[in-house]
Motif scaffolding. Structure first.
Motif, PDB file in Angstrom:
ATOM      1  N   ASP A  57       0.832  -1.197   0.000  1.00 41.48           N
ATOM      2  CA  ASP A  57       0.000   0.000   0.000  1.00 41.48           C
ATOM      3  C   ASP A  57       0.867   1.247   0.000  1.00 41.48           C
ATOM      4  N   TRP A  58       0.846   1.943  -1.114  1.00 43.33           N
ATOM      5  CA  TRP A  58       1.524   3.219  -1.213  1.00 43.33           C
ATOM      6  C   TRP A  58       0.759   4.267  -0.411  1.00 43.33           C
ATOM      7  N   LEU A  59       1.467   5.136   0.260  1.00 40.02           N
ATOM      8  CA  LEU A  59       0.889   6.291   0.959  1.00 40.02           C
ATOM      9  C   LEU A  59      -0.072   5.911   2.079  1.00 40.02           C
ATOM     10  N   GLY A  60       0.122   4.741   2.648  1.00 40.76           N
ATOM     11  CA  GLY A  60      -0.699   4.333   3.787  1.00 40.76           C
ATOM     12  C   GLY A  60      -1.936   3.549   3.373  1.00 40.76           C
ATOM     13  N   ASP A  61      -2.475   2.787   4.318  1.00 39.96           N
ATOM     14  CA  ASP A  61      -3.659   1.991   4.009  1.00 39.96           C
ATOM     15  C   ASP A  61      -4.931   2.804   4.246  1.00 39.96           C
ATOM     16  N   PHE A  62      -6.066   2.179   3.986  1.00 41.31           N
ATOM     17  CA  PHE A  62      -7.367   2.849   4.023  1.00 41.31           C
ATOM     18  C   PHE A  62      -7.647   3.534   5.356  1.00 41.31           C
ATOM     19  N   SER A  63      -7.189   2.931   6.444  1.00 39.03           N
ATOM     20  CA  SER A  63      -7.479   3.493   7.771  1.00 39.03           C
ATOM     21  C   SER A  63      -6.882   4.887   7.952  1.00 39.03           C
ATOM     22  N   LYS A  64      -5.832   5.207   7.202  1.00 40.03           N
ATOM     23  CA  LYS A  64      -5.150   6.493   7.359  1.00 40.03           C
ATOM     24  C   LYS A  64      -5.980   7.659   6.829  1.00 40.03           C
ATOM     25  N   PHE A  65      -6.836   7.398   5.837  1.00 43.04           N
ATOM     26  CA  PHE A  65      -7.599   8.500   5.230  1.00 43.04           C
ATOM     27  C   PHE A  65      -9.090   8.182   5.130  1.00 43.04           C
ATOM     28  N   GLN A  66      -9.529   7.146   5.811  1.00 44.62           N
ATOM     29  CA  GLN A  66     -10.942   6.769   5.781  1.00 44.62           C
ATOM     30  C   GLN A  66     -11.841   7.902   6.257  1.00 44.62           C
ATOM     31  N   HIS A  67     -11.377   8.648   7.243  1.00 48.07           N
ATOM     32  CA  HIS A  67     -12.185   9.749   7.784  1.00 48.07           C
ATOM     33  C   HIS A  67     -12.422  10.838   6.739  1.00 48.07           C
ATOM     34  N   LEU A  68     -11.478  11.013   5.820  1.00 52.58           N
ATOM     35  CA  LEU A  68     -11.643  12.003   4.757  1.00 52.58           C
ATOM     36  C   LEU A  68     -12.531  11.471   3.637  1.00 52.58           C
ATOM     37  N   MET A  69     -12.296  10.239   3.245  1.00 52.28           N
ATOM     38  CA  MET A  69     -13.068   9.661   2.144  1.00 52.28           C
ATOM     39  C   MET A  69     -14.533   9.514   2.519  1.00 52.28           C
ATOM     40  N   GLY A  70     -14.798   9.253   3.790  1.00 55.33           N
ATOM     41  CA  GLY A  70     -16.180   9.106   4.232  1.00 55.33           C
ATOM     42  C   GLY A  70     -17.003  10.367   4.051  1.00 55.33           C
ATOM     43  N   GLN A  71     -16.335  11.502   3.942  1.00 59.17           N
ATOM     44  CA  GLN A  71     -17.037  12.773   3.724  1.00 59.17           C
ATOM     45  C   GLN A  71     -17.472  12.943   2.274  1.00 59.17           C
ATOM     46  N   HIS A  72     -16.894  12.167   1.364  1.00 58.96           N
ATOM     47  CA  HIS A  72     -17.118  12.400  -0.066  1.00 58.96           C
ATOM     48  C   HIS A  72     -17.598  11.178  -0.841  1.00 58.96           C
ATOM     49  N   ILE A  73     -17.628  10.021  -0.213  1.00 59.78           N
ATOM     50  CA  ILE A  73     -18.092   8.810  -0.897  1.00 59.78           C
ATOM     51  C   ILE A  73     -19.233   8.188  -0.100  1.00 59.78           C
ATOM     52  N   LYS A  74     -20.346   7.922  -0.764  1.00 62.25           N
ATOM     53  CA  LYS A  74     -21.473   7.247  -0.130  1.00 62.25           C
ATOM     54  C   LYS A  74     -21.336   5.746  -0.349  1.00 62.25           C
ATOM     55  N   LYS A  75     -21.918   4.979   0.566  1.00 59.84           N
ATOM     56  CA  LYS A  75     -21.808   3.523   0.484  1.00 59.84           C
ATOM     57  C   LYS A  75     -22.421   2.986  -0.813  1.00 59.84           C
ATOM     58  N   GLU A  76     -23.441   3.668  -1.334  1.00 59.38           N
ATOM     59  CA  GLU A  76     -24.109   3.179  -2.544  1.00 59.38           C
ATOM     60  C   GLU A  76     -23.472   3.692  -3.834  1.00 59.38           C
ATOM     61  N   ASP A  77     -22.430   4.506  -3.750  1.00 61.70           N
ATOM     62  CA  ASP A  77     -21.783   5.054  -4.938  1.00 61.70           C
ATOM     63  C   ASP A  77     -21.145   3.964  -5.792  1.00 61.70           C
TER      64      ASP A  77
END
Length: 246
Positions: free
Chosen positions: A28-48
């Motif tokens: 995993d380049w630039l860290g795994d999902f846990s490192k930026f999950q809090h940011l992505m959750g603001q812009h991606i919906k579960k149904e996207d």
């Protein structure tokens, strides 16, 4: 590192990645999902509907699937990678894998709510001598890729780019009205700082980014040659520097 290439140019070579993916299970380049999950959750919906570019053998798509994002299409130009990852996640309905070049996406217009890349564009620029001015082949490839990304986004869709490149340099690539998106940027990381850009289709560039685009276009425009006045013969030795275009 076991898989570190002898030369950075190999990062652009599909043969290098094919060989690497035959033995490497996950990186995993630039860290795994846990490192930026809090940011992505603001812009991606579960149904996207989500397209991941240059997926590699990263755990990102699998981690997102576990977090509830179940409509994920993954592409990579390595057939070895796609074969391995499709087998690894074969029991994840809604997760698909395709061999494809990101500058020639085969999807229809407005196919995805989100297009996501993590360090894929970074890998394309490893040979560049300066972040100020890309070589023509690299600039052309990136422009083609960004054009394709914009085409495949639905109105209101988001292109999410995760990179080590700070806004001072990366916005020089993204701030173009032709892509028809706005730009937001965030940062994350402990020790090393990484960046996440969210580009929203159909929203205008900010006044600051419009000004940046204008300046970049002016810098790239050809300038007419400067006229030279004839230097008097008697002054030529002392004043020759005034005739040199610095």
């Amino acid at each position: 590192m076991e898989h570190l290439p002898e030369d950075n140019s190999r990062y652009k070579d599909v043969d290098y990645w094919d060989e690497r993916y035959k033995t490497e299970q996950c990186y995993d380049w630039l860290g795994d999902f846990s490192k930026f999950q809090h940011l992505m959750g603001q812009h991606i919906k579960k149904e996207d509907s989500i397209l991941v570019l240059g997926c590699g053998n990263s755990s990102l798509s699998g981690d997102m699937y576990s977090a509830g994002y179940h409509s994920i299409t993954n592409i990579d130009y390595s057939s070895v990678c796609i074969s391995a990852m499709s087998s690894r996640y074969r029991e994840c309905p809604g997760m698909t894998w395709q061999q494809m070049d990101m500058c020639q996406l085969s999807f229809q217009d407005a196919s995805f709510d989100v297009v996501l890349e993590k360090a894929t564009l970074d890998a394309l620029m490893v040979e560049e001598k300066s972040p100020w001015s890309l070589s023509q082949p690299t600039a052309t490839f990136i422009h083609q890729s960004l054009t394709e990304i914009s085409r495949c986004l639905k109105p209101g869709g988001r292109f999410i780019s995760i990179t080590f490149a700070n806004p001072f340099f990366r916005k020089r690539l993204y701030a173009r009205s032709v892509y028809n998106w706005s730009i937001q940027n965030y940062s994350y990381g402990d020790g090393f700082e990484y960046f996440m850009y969210v580009l929203t289709k159909g929203e205008p560039l900010s006044a600051e980014d419009v000004a940046l685009e204008r300046k970049l276009m002016e810098d790239q425009a050809p300038h007419p040659p400067r006229s030279r006045e004839k230097v008097p013969e008697e002054d030529s030795e002392e004043d020759f520097l005034s005739t040199i275009d610095l």
